[in-house]
Structures are given as C-alpha cells and as structure tokens.
Design an enzyme around this catalytic site. Structure first.
Site, PDB file in Angstrom:
ATOM      1  N   ARG A 251     -12.539  31.821 -63.165  1.00 20.44           N
ATOM      2  CA  ARG A 251     -12.288  32.640 -61.970  1.00 20.44           C
ATOM      3  C   ARG A 251     -12.027  31.758 -60.740  1.00 20.44           C
ATOM      4  O   ARG A 251     -11.280  32.133 -59.847  1.00 20.44           O
ATOM      5  CB  ARG A 251     -13.463  33.596 -61.721  1.00 20.44           C
ATOM      6  CG  ARG A 251     -13.551  34.691 -62.784  1.00 20.44           C
ATOM      7  CD  ARG A 251     -14.749  35.602 -62.578  1.00 20.44           C
ATOM      8  NE  ARG A 251     -14.739  36.320 -61.326  1.00 20.44           N
ATOM      9  CZ  ARG A 251     -14.075  37.449 -61.081  1.00 20.44           C
ATOM     10  NH1 ARG A 251     -13.361  37.996 -62.034  1.00 20.44           N
ATOM     11  NH2 ARG A 251     -14.153  38.033 -59.898  1.00 20.44           N
TER      12      ARG A 251
ATOM     13  N   CYS B  96     -20.172  46.422 -54.669  1.00 16.98           N
ATOM     14  CA  CYS B  96     -19.304  47.588 -54.919  1.00 16.98           C
ATOM     15  C   CYS B  96     -20.096  48.577 -55.771  1.00 16.98           C
ATOM     16  O   CYS B  96     -19.620  49.046 -56.787  1.00 16.98           O
ATOM     17  CB  CYS B  96     -17.998  47.161 -55.567  1.00 16.98           C
ATOM     18  SG  CYS B  96     -18.205  46.221 -57.068  1.00 16.98           S
TER      19      CYS B  96
ATOM     20  N   GLU C  54     -16.745  29.865 -56.102  1.00 19.03           N
ATOM     21  CA  GLU C  54     -16.873  30.770 -57.253  1.00 19.03           C
ATOM     22  C   GLU C  54     -17.541  30.007 -58.387  1.00 19.03           C
ATOM     23  O   GLU C  54     -17.112  28.909 -58.731  1.00 19.03           O
ATOM     24  CB  GLU C  54     -15.492  31.286 -57.680  1.00 19.03           C
ATOM     25  CG  GLU C  54     -15.443  31.966 -59.018  1.00 19.03           C
ATOM     26  CD  GLU C  54     -16.367  33.182 -59.147  1.00 19.03           C
ATOM     27  OE1 GLU C  54     -16.473  33.993 -58.218  1.00 19.03           O
ATOM     28  OE2 GLU C  54     -17.001  33.310 -60.211  1.00 19.03           O
TER      29      GLU C  54
ATOM     30  N   ALA D 262     -16.623  34.268 -54.419  1.00 21.40           N
ATOM     31  CA  ALA D 262     -15.348  34.534 -53.736  1.00 21.40           C
ATOM     32  C   ALA D 262     -14.195  35.000 -54.612  1.00 21.40           C
ATOM     33  O   ALA D 262     -13.216  35.548 -54.091  1.00 21.40           O
ATOM     34  CB  ALA D 262     -14.919  33.288 -52.968  1.00 21.40           C
ATOM     35  N   ALA D 263     -14.237  34.744 -55.925  1.00 24.36           N
ATOM     36  CA  ALA D 263     -13.071  35.081 -56.757  1.00 24.36           C
ATOM     37  C   ALA D 263     -12.944  36.603 -56.933  1.00 24.36           C
ATOM     38  O   ALA D 263     -13.955  37.288 -57.017  1.00 24.36           O
ATOM     39  CB  ALA D 263     -13.202  34.426 -58.128  1.00 24.36           C
ATOM     40  N   PRO D 264     -11.728  37.117 -56.958  1.00 20.78           N
ATOM     41  CA  PRO D 264     -10.440  36.412 -56.959  1.00 20.78           C
ATOM     42  C   PRO D 264      -9.922  36.022 -55.569  1.00 20.78           C
ATOM     43  O   PRO D 264      -8.888  35.389 -55.482  1.00 20.78           O
ATOM     44  CB  PRO D 264      -9.501  37.421 -57.624  1.00 20.78           C
ATOM     45  CG  PRO D 264     -10.091  38.761 -57.289  1.00 20.78           C
ATOM     46  CD  PRO D 264     -11.581  38.568 -57.240  1.00 20.78           C
ATOM     47  N   GLY D 265     -10.614  36.419 -54.495  1.00 22.84           N
ATOM     48  CA  GLY D 265     -10.198  35.904 -53.196  1.00 22.84           C
ATOM     49  C   GLY D 265      -9.850  36.952 -52.153  1.00 22.84           C
ATOM     50  O   GLY D 265      -9.370  36.613 -51.077  1.00 22.84           O
ATOM     51  N   GLY D 266     -10.122  38.217 -52.443  1.00 25.27           N
ATOM     52  CA  GLY D 266      -9.787  39.276 -51.477  1.00 25.27           C
ATOM     53  C   GLY D 266     -10.453  39.040 -50.127  1.00 25.27           C
ATOM     54  O   GLY D 266      -9.793  39.033 -49.085  1.00 25.27           O
ATOM     55  N   LYS D 267     -11.771  38.817 -50.158  1.00 24.96           N
ATOM     56  CA  LYS D 267     -12.480  38.681 -48.875  1.00 24.96           C
ATOM     57  C   LYS D 267     -12.241  37.298 -48.275  1.00 24.96           C
ATOM     58  O   LYS D 267     -12.228  37.142 -47.065  1.00 24.96           O
ATOM     59  CB  LYS D 267     -13.959  39.010 -49.053  1.00 24.96           C
ATOM     60  CG  LYS D 267     -14.137  40.477 -49.441  1.00 24.96           C
ATOM     61  CD  LYS D 267     -15.533  40.961 -49.379  1.00 24.96           C
ATOM     62  CE  LYS D 267     -15.626  42.404 -49.864  1.00 24.96           C
ATOM     63  NZ  LYS D 267     -15.230  42.602 -51.293  1.00 24.96           N
TER      64      LYS D 267
HETATM   65  N1  SAM Z   1     -15.484  38.437 -53.124  1.00 21.46           N
HETATM   66  C1  SAM Z   1     -14.525  38.656 -54.176  1.00 21.46           C
HETATM   67  C2  SAM Z   1     -13.267  39.254 -53.608  1.00 21.46           C
HETATM   68  O1  SAM Z   1     -13.337  39.918 -52.545  1.00 21.46           O
HETATM   69  O2  SAM Z   1     -12.188  39.082 -54.190  1.00 21.46           O
HETATM   70  C3  SAM Z   1     -15.117  39.497 -55.293  1.00 21.46           C
HETATM   71  C4  SAM Z   1     -16.407  38.931 -55.810  1.00 21.46           C
HETATM   72  S1  SAM Z   1     -17.091  39.778 -57.193  1.00 21.46           S
HETATM   73  C5  SAM Z   1     -17.727  41.225 -56.465  1.00 21.46           C
HETATM   74  C6  SAM Z   1     -18.530  38.831 -57.498  1.00 21.46           C
HETATM   75  C7  SAM Z   1     -18.278  37.410 -57.948  1.00 21.46           C
HETATM   76  O3  SAM Z   1     -19.541  36.799 -58.206  1.00 21.46           O
HETATM   77  C8  SAM Z   1     -17.475  37.284 -59.232  1.00 21.46           C
HETATM   78  O4  SAM Z   1     -16.355  36.486 -59.008  1.00 21.46           O
HETATM   79  C9  SAM Z   1     -18.434  36.624 -60.212  1.00 21.46           C
HETATM   80  O5  SAM Z   1     -17.803  35.707 -61.073  1.00 21.46           O
HETATM   81  C10 SAM Z   1     -19.404  35.920 -59.301  1.00 21.46           C
HETATM   82  N2  SAM Z   1     -20.723  35.671 -59.943  1.00 21.46           N
HETATM   83  C11 SAM Z   1     -21.160  36.105 -61.144  1.00 21.46           C
HETATM   84  N3  SAM Z   1     -22.406  35.631 -61.386  1.00 21.46           N
HETATM   85  C12 SAM Z   1     -22.757  34.897 -60.316  1.00 21.46           C
HETATM   86  C13 SAM Z   1     -23.906  34.145 -59.977  1.00 21.46           C
HETATM   87  N4  SAM Z   1     -24.961  34.080 -60.793  1.00 21.46           N
HETATM   88  N5  SAM Z   1     -23.918  33.497 -58.813  1.00 21.46           N
HETATM   89  C14 SAM Z   1     -22.869  33.564 -57.970  1.00 21.46           C
HETATM   90  N6  SAM Z   1     -21.745  34.261 -58.227  1.00 21.46           N
HETATM   91  C15 SAM Z   1     -21.686  34.928 -59.380  1.00 21.46           C
END
Ligand code: SAM
Length: 289
Positions: A134, A226, A129, A106-111
């Site tokens: 994060r 993305c 997260e 979820a980080a940083p929290g947009g969705k």
């Molecule tokens: N959903 C967020 C938003 O809309 O702001 C963006 C999420 S970003 C695309 C993917 C997230 O997955 C990151 O915050 C990252 O730290 C986390 N991540 C990295 N490795 C991971 C893992 N093994 N399992 C779960 N989450 C992970």
C-alpha cells in the site's frame, strides 16, 4: 445487501428511528466525487460542488478513470465527499506558520493529497503507510499529485514514538471496521463481526499510544474512521482525553446534516442518509501545552 444482524441491532440502538433511512441509503447508488488539483491548473467541472470543499465536485456517474490521462497526471483525485471535511478542519486549526505534519495511516493517499494542497506554505508532510504494497500505491499517488514538500515512509507507528514532539499535527485515519464503506465494499460487510470491532478498538488505542509522544505540545491530533460505532469513535476520543493531557476541539461549521457527538465531546459523524458521501467520523484533539 444482507447486513450482519448484530450490526443492525447495534446501529438501530444508536440511531433509533433514523436507522431505516440509513439502511435505505445503503441500497442507493454510491455518489461519485473528485477533488481537483489546483496546482495542476485543473478546471472545475460544471457539476455540483461538495458543500464543505471548494475543490470537491460530484460527477453524474462513475467514469473509467484509469482510461483518463488527466487521472494519471494527478489533475484530480477520486475521493468520497465526506472525507473532504478535513479541509474545514485545516482551515480552523492552521494559520500561516509552516507546520510539520504526519499522516500516519496514509495509503492510498486521499487525505495526504488534501493535506498537501491545504497546508501552509513551506510545511513538511510525512505521509506514512505501514503495509509495504500500500505504501507503493501511496508513493505513486503522491508523486502524481506533484508537490515537493512530502516524504513518503513505510513504517510501523511504533517507529515514531522516539520522535518526541516532532510534529505540529498528526492525522490518524485509523484502520477500522469500515461500517461506513458497506455500500462501496462488500468485503467490509463479510469481515464485520463484534470480535473484529474489539480488535479494531485495541489496534486504534495501540496506534495512538505509539504516536502520542511525537505530537508537539499544543499540537493537534486529527482522528478519523469510516465507521459508525461509538467504540471506535467517541470511546477512543474519550480514552485519549482520560489517558493523556489533552482537550477536545470544536470545529465550527454551518452544515446541519453533520451529526455531532454527544456534548461535551466534539466529534462529527457523516451518515450517507444525511450527507451525500460515505460514512465517516472525525474528531480533533489538542495536546495541552
Ligand atoms: N488515509 C487514507 C486515505 O485517505 O486515502 C486511508 C487510510 S485507511 C482508512 C487506514 C490505513 O491504515 C490503511 O492504509 C491500512 O493499511 C493502515 N493500517 C493497517 N494496520 C495498521 C496499523 N497497525 N498501524 C498503522 N496503520 C495501519
């Protein structure tokens, strides 16, 4: 912007003649967009609206948001426009019944902030997260957004495995190779490699396996990345469909600029040369009841 040659070869094979338009769009300015927080009474700016989001607006330029008290008050969230398509998905797959929802990455929290604003009344959102630093940023953004039906957690996806059927909806906005972020984030270009694509695919399958049992029968998994490549998008959705008892869900919309996945799979690609936003993929899977 120098793109990796293997990326060019692969993406040209995927898009054909359209590839040159994508590459031109990657050299163009990044559109700036915000999503306003109706809960805080934020007034809509008099700028063009994001066509699939009633609370999304483009700004003419990138402001110094950190100097704006309204930004810190959670009056709006700076979010690239393609991600706001989640609102269209929610309109279709939710009704009036309160839901238990997990936003796993979820980080940083947009969705998560978008979910918070659009879930049925009395729903519960668990916004998780795995990376501690994060998760702190996520917590801060969730607090600023100002809703009280959200729990922020800092757990590995495998910690959710035992919560059988606990969630009516799970959003996996998966960590990915970030091809869709190339024009926003130089690091995404330098870190891109074919080996990294494979590692991302493995991690995505691991995350989804960990969390699948926590989805209730009849519940929805919203999967997004993305990135453009089918290995992290269509192949992952097809892997879910062949590994678990599940169906691909069509999201009805009228936006011709969105590129659909090859039939019979329902997936939705946002390319910066066709839509005013960054690269995104989204697909919805329903767990069979
Ligand atoms: N959903 C967020 C938003 O809309 O702001 C963006 C999420 S970003 C695309 C993917 C997230 O997955 C990151 O915050 C990252 O730290 C986390 N991540 C990295 N490795 C991971 C893992 N093994 N399992 C779960 N989450 C992970």
């Amino acid at each position: 912007m120098a793109l990796p040659i293997e990326f060019i070869t692969r993406t040209r094979a995927l898009l054909g003649e359209e590839y040159d338009k994508l590459e031109a769009a990657l050299q163009a300015d990044v559109p700036v967009s915000i999503r306003i927080n109706r809960n805080k009474g934020t007034k809509a700016p008099s700028t063009p609206q994001v066509c699939w989001s009633e609370t999304g607006y483009y700004l003419p330029e990138r402001l110094s948001f950190t100097f704006d008290p309204l930004f810190h008050a959670g009056a709006y969230y700076v979010q690239e426009a393609s991600s706001m398509f989640l609102q269209v998905v929610l309109e279709q797959i939710t009704g009036d019944t309160p839901l238990r929802v997990l936003d796993l990455c979820a980080a940083p929290g947009g969705k998560s902030t978008l979910l918070a604003s659009n879930l049925p009344k009395d729903s519960l959102l668990v916004s998780n997260e795995v990376i501690k630093s994060r998760a702190s940023i996520l917590k801060e953004n969730i607090i600023k957004w100002g809703y009280d039906h959200i729990v922020v957690t800092n757990s590995d996806p495998n910690r959710f495995t035992g919560l059988k059927g606990a969630f009516d909806m799970i959003l996996v906005d998966a960590p990915c190779s970030g091809e869709g972020m190339f024009r926003k984030d130089e690091k995404a270009i330098t870190e891109w490699s074919e080996n990294n694509l494979r590692l991302c695919e493995e991690r995505q399958r691991r995350i989804l396996s960990d969390v699948w049992d926590a989805l209730a029968p009849g519940g929805y998994l919203v999967y997004s990345t993305c990135t453009y490549n089918p290995g992290e998008n269509e192949d992952i959705l097809n892997w879910i469909l062949t590994t678990f008892d599940a169906s691909s869900v069509e999201i009805r919309h009228n936006f011709t600029a969105i590129t659909p996945s090859p039939f019979p799979l329902h997936g939705y690609h946002f390319y910066p040369h066709k839509t005013s936003g960054e690269g995104l993929f989204m697909g919805v899977i329903q767990k069979n009841d």
